[in-house]
Design a protein around this motif. Sequence first.
Motif, PDB file in Angstrom:
ATOM      1  N   PRO A   5       0.806  -1.227   0.000  1.00 59.57           N
ATOM      2  CA  PRO A   5       0.000   0.000   0.000  1.00 59.57           C
ATOM      3  C   PRO A   5       0.838   1.276   0.000  1.00 59.57           C
ATOM      4  CG  PRO A   5      -0.054  -1.040   2.157  1.00 59.57           C
ATOM      5  CD  PRO A   5       0.642  -1.995   1.226  1.00 59.57           C
ATOM      6  N   GLU A   6       2.124   1.150   0.316  1.00 53.67           N
ATOM      7  CA  GLU A   6       2.974   2.336   0.328  1.00 53.67           C
ATOM      8  C   GLU A   6       3.318   2.824  -1.081  1.00 53.67           C
ATOM      9  OE1 GLU A   6       5.615  -1.129  -0.171  1.00 53.67           O
ATOM     10  OE2 GLU A   6       3.938  -0.727   1.147  1.00 53.67           O
ATOM     11  N   ARG A   7       3.137   1.963  -2.077  1.00 52.49           N
ATOM     12  CA  ARG A   7       3.418   2.367  -3.464  1.00 52.49           C
ATOM     13  C   ARG A   7       2.329   3.302  -3.965  1.00 52.49           C
ATOM     14  NH1 ARG A   7       4.575  -2.297  -7.490  1.00 52.49           N
ATOM     15  NH2 ARG A   7       5.574  -0.601  -8.612  1.00 52.49           N
ATOM     16  N   SER A   8       2.714   4.250  -4.779  1.00 51.07           N
ATOM     17  CA  SER A   8       1.721   5.161  -5.346  1.00 51.07           C
ATOM     18  C   SER A   8       1.050   4.503  -6.558  1.00 51.07           C
ATOM     19  CB  SER A   8       2.384   6.474  -5.779  1.00 51.07           C
ATOM     20  OG  SER A   8       3.166   6.264  -6.946  1.00 51.07           O
ATOM     21  N   ARG A   9      -0.118   5.013  -6.875  1.00 49.21           N
ATOM     22  CA  ARG A   9      -0.829   4.506  -8.050  1.00 49.21           C
ATOM     23  C   ARG A   9      -0.006   4.727  -9.311  1.00 49.21           C
ATOM     24  NH1 ARG A   9      -6.791   6.654  -8.893  1.00 49.21           N
ATOM     25  NH2 ARG A   9      -6.717   7.023 -11.109  1.00 49.21           N
ATOM     26  N   ASP A  10       0.689   5.855  -9.392  1.00 55.17           N
ATOM     27  CA  ASP A  10       1.539   6.131 -10.560  1.00 55.17           C
ATOM     28  C   ASP A  10       2.625   5.071 -10.718  1.00 55.17           C
ATOM     29  OD1 ASP A  10       0.082   8.399 -11.138  1.00 55.17           O
ATOM     30  OD2 ASP A  10       1.530   9.784 -10.255  1.00 55.17           O
ATOM     31  N   GLU A  11       3.237   4.671  -9.597  1.00 53.14           N
ATOM     32  CA  GLU A  11       4.283   3.643  -9.658  1.00 53.14           C
ATOM     33  C   GLU A  11       3.727   2.317 -10.157  1.00 53.14           C
ATOM     34  OE1 GLU A  11       7.459   4.378  -6.122  1.00 53.14           O
ATOM     35  OE2 GLU A  11       5.405   3.990  -5.460  1.00 53.14           O
ATOM     36  N   VAL A  12       2.571   1.943  -9.634  1.00 54.78           N
ATOM     37  CA  VAL A  12       1.963   0.672 -10.028  1.00 54.78           C
ATOM     38  C   VAL A  12       1.565   0.731 -11.500  1.00 54.78           C
ATOM     39  CG1 VAL A  12       0.089  -0.951  -9.582  1.00 54.78           C
ATOM     40  CG2 VAL A  12       1.202   0.218  -7.670  1.00 54.78           C
ATOM     41  N   ARG A  13       0.956   1.845 -11.910  1.00 54.26           N
ATOM     42  CA  ARG A  13       0.551   2.001 -13.314  1.00 54.26           C
ATOM     43  C   ARG A  13       1.748   1.888 -14.242  1.00 54.26           C
ATOM     44  NH1 ARG A  13      -1.244   7.112 -13.448  1.00 54.26           N
ATOM     45  NH2 ARG A  13       0.799   7.787 -14.132  1.00 54.26           N
ATOM     46  N   GLU A  14       2.839   2.550 -13.903  1.00 50.84           N
ATOM     47  CA  GLU A  14       4.027   2.515 -14.770  1.00 50.84           C
ATOM     48  C   GLU A  14       4.625   1.112 -14.838  1.00 50.84           C
ATOM     49  OE1 GLU A  14       5.039   4.789 -16.967  1.00 50.84           O
ATOM     50  OE2 GLU A  14       3.182   5.728 -16.300  1.00 50.84           O
ATOM     51  N   SER A  15       4.553   0.366 -13.742  1.00 51.29           N
ATOM     52  CA  SER A  15       5.036  -1.016 -13.770  1.00 51.29           C
ATOM     53  C   SER A  15       4.217  -1.859 -14.742  1.00 51.29           C
ATOM     54  CB  SER A  15       4.960  -1.649 -12.370  1.00 51.29           C
ATOM     55  OG  SER A  15       5.861  -1.007 -11.502  1.00 51.29           O
ATOM     56  N   VAL A  16       2.902  -1.697 -14.679  1.00 52.05           N
ATOM     57  CA  VAL A  16       2.030  -2.448 -15.587  1.00 52.05           C
ATOM     58  C   VAL A  16       2.279  -2.021 -17.024  1.00 52.05           C
ATOM     59  CG1 VAL A  16      -0.361  -2.912 -16.251  1.00 52.05           C
ATOM     60  CG2 VAL A  16       0.268  -2.831 -13.830  1.00 52.05           C
ATOM     61  N   LEU A  17       2.382  -0.738 -17.257  1.00 49.90           N
ATOM     62  CA  LEU A  17       2.596  -0.250 -18.625  1.00 49.90           C
ATOM     63  C   LEU A  17       3.945  -0.707 -19.174  1.00 49.90           C
ATOM     64  CD1 LEU A  17       1.027   3.317 -18.377  1.00 49.90           C
ATOM     65  CD2 LEU A  17       0.118   1.319 -19.589  1.00 49.90           C
ATOM     66  N   SER A  18       4.935  -0.870 -18.306  1.00 51.74           N
ATOM     67  CA  SER A  18       6.225  -1.410 -18.756  1.00 51.74           C
ATOM     68  C   SER A  18       6.055  -2.838 -19.268  1.00 51.74           C
ATOM     69  CB  SER A  18       7.247  -1.386 -17.619  1.00 51.74           C
ATOM     70  OG  SER A  18       7.573  -0.062 -17.283  1.00 51.74           O
ATOM     71  N   LEU A  19       5.205  -3.613 -18.590  1.00 53.02           N
ATOM     72  CA  LEU A  19       4.921  -4.966 -19.072  1.00 53.02           C
ATOM     73  C   LEU A  19       4.230  -4.923 -20.427  1.00 53.02           C
ATOM     74  CD1 LEU A  19       3.555  -6.665 -15.823  1.00 53.02           C
ATOM     75  CD2 LEU A  19       5.725  -7.147 -16.954  1.00 53.02           C
ATOM     76  N   VAL A  20       3.248  -4.035 -20.562  1.00 49.22           N
ATOM     77  CA  VAL A  20       2.508  -3.926 -21.827  1.00 49.22           C
ATOM     78  C   VAL A  20       3.429  -3.470 -22.947  1.00 49.22           C
ATOM     79  CG1 VAL A  20       0.642  -2.712 -23.017  1.00 49.22           C
ATOM     80  CG2 VAL A  20       0.293  -3.522 -20.669  1.00 49.22           C
ATOM     81  N   ARG A  21       4.291  -2.509 -22.648  1.00 51.26           N
ATOM     82  CA  ARG A  21       5.228  -2.037 -23.679  1.00 51.26           C
ATOM     83  C   ARG A  21       6.175  -3.144 -24.129  1.00 51.26           C
ATOM     84  NH1 ARG A  21       5.987   2.444 -19.805  1.00 51.26           N
ATOM     85  NH2 ARG A  21       4.338   3.938 -20.300  1.00 51.26           N
ATOM     86  N   GLY A  22       6.436  -4.084 -23.226  1.00 56.55           N
ATOM     87  CA  GLY A  22       7.288  -5.209 -23.561  1.00 56.55           C
ATOM     88  C   GLY A  22       6.668  -6.155 -24.581  1.00 56.55           C
ATOM     89  N   LEU A  23       5.372  -5.959 -24.893  1.00 59.81           N
ATOM     90  CA  LEU A  23       4.714  -6.787 -25.894  1.00 59.81           C
ATOM     91  C   LEU A  23       5.026  -6.365 -27.320  1.00 59.81           C
ATOM     92  CD1 LEU A  23       1.114  -7.096 -24.346  1.00 59.81           C
ATOM     93  CD2 LEU A  23       2.882  -8.868 -24.450  1.00 59.81           C
ATOM     94  N   ARG A  24       5.703  -5.253 -27.482  1.00 53.92           N
ATOM     95  CA  ARG A  24       6.006  -4.783 -28.846  1.00 53.92           C
ATOM     96  C   ARG A  24       6.818  -5.810 -29.617  1.00 53.92           C
ATOM     97  NH1 ARG A  24       7.908   1.304 -27.221  1.00 53.92           N
ATOM     98  NH2 ARG A  24       5.835   2.125 -26.809  1.00 53.92           N
ATOM     99  N   PRO A  25       6.537  -5.963 -30.892  1.00 57.16           N
ATOM    100  CA  PRO A  25       7.317  -6.904 -31.678  1.00 57.16           C
ATOM    101  C   PRO A  25       8.780  -6.518 -31.759  1.00 57.16           C
ATOM    102  CG  PRO A  25       5.574  -5.867 -33.015  1.00 57.16           C
ATOM    103  CD  PRO A  25       5.518  -5.273 -31.649  1.00 57.16           C
TER     104      PRO A  25
END
Length: 197
Positions: A176-196
């Motif tokens: 819970p100490e993590r900010s929403r921005d930090e969590v969002r950026e972590s998820v988006l890093s995973l999604v960006r990793g899907l690029r061909p």
Amino acid sequence: MTGPRPGRTAVTKQKLFDAALRLVGERGAAGVTVDEIAAEAGVAKGTVYYNFASKDALVDALLRHGVDLLAARLRAAEEEADTSSAMASLVDGMLGFFAEYPAFGQLLVSELWRTPGQWHDTLSLLRDDIVSIVRGQMQRLSDAGRLPDGVQVGTASAALFGTLLVIALDWQVFQPERSRDEVRESVLSLVRGLRPG
């Protein structure tokens, strides 16, 4: 003779939803009684039955209400012209919803994959509603050539939905100490990793 006042009925139903959500999120739907829901909401037991035919009807309505709220947040991504901004909006909408309604996330996790589950049919339909919104954004990524060859849009959509649901709960419960921005950026890093490539 006058009927119930719509404003008052809506307020009462919201109190019942909130009470049921707190209790069901803690113990699962099967472990909560109508008496407990009424007491938590600060209303008479008869008020529950006046608004809903049974506890099952209340939980069913609660599930539908929560998914409608979540879907409305996720549809905001459809307004974004840029695929990257749309995906960020989608991820942020889901994280924001579960930050605001963590018990609903717990309810989804506890009931969605329960076998056999009393609300399985309702939840299957509701899950399909949410995944179809996610699928729309994944299709946009695919159309832009941003998914690797062989990655199916449907599978990627279900994976992102599951990932966001679990990450949102993990964030609320264990980090819970993590900010929403930090969590969002972590998820988006995973999604960006899907690029061909």
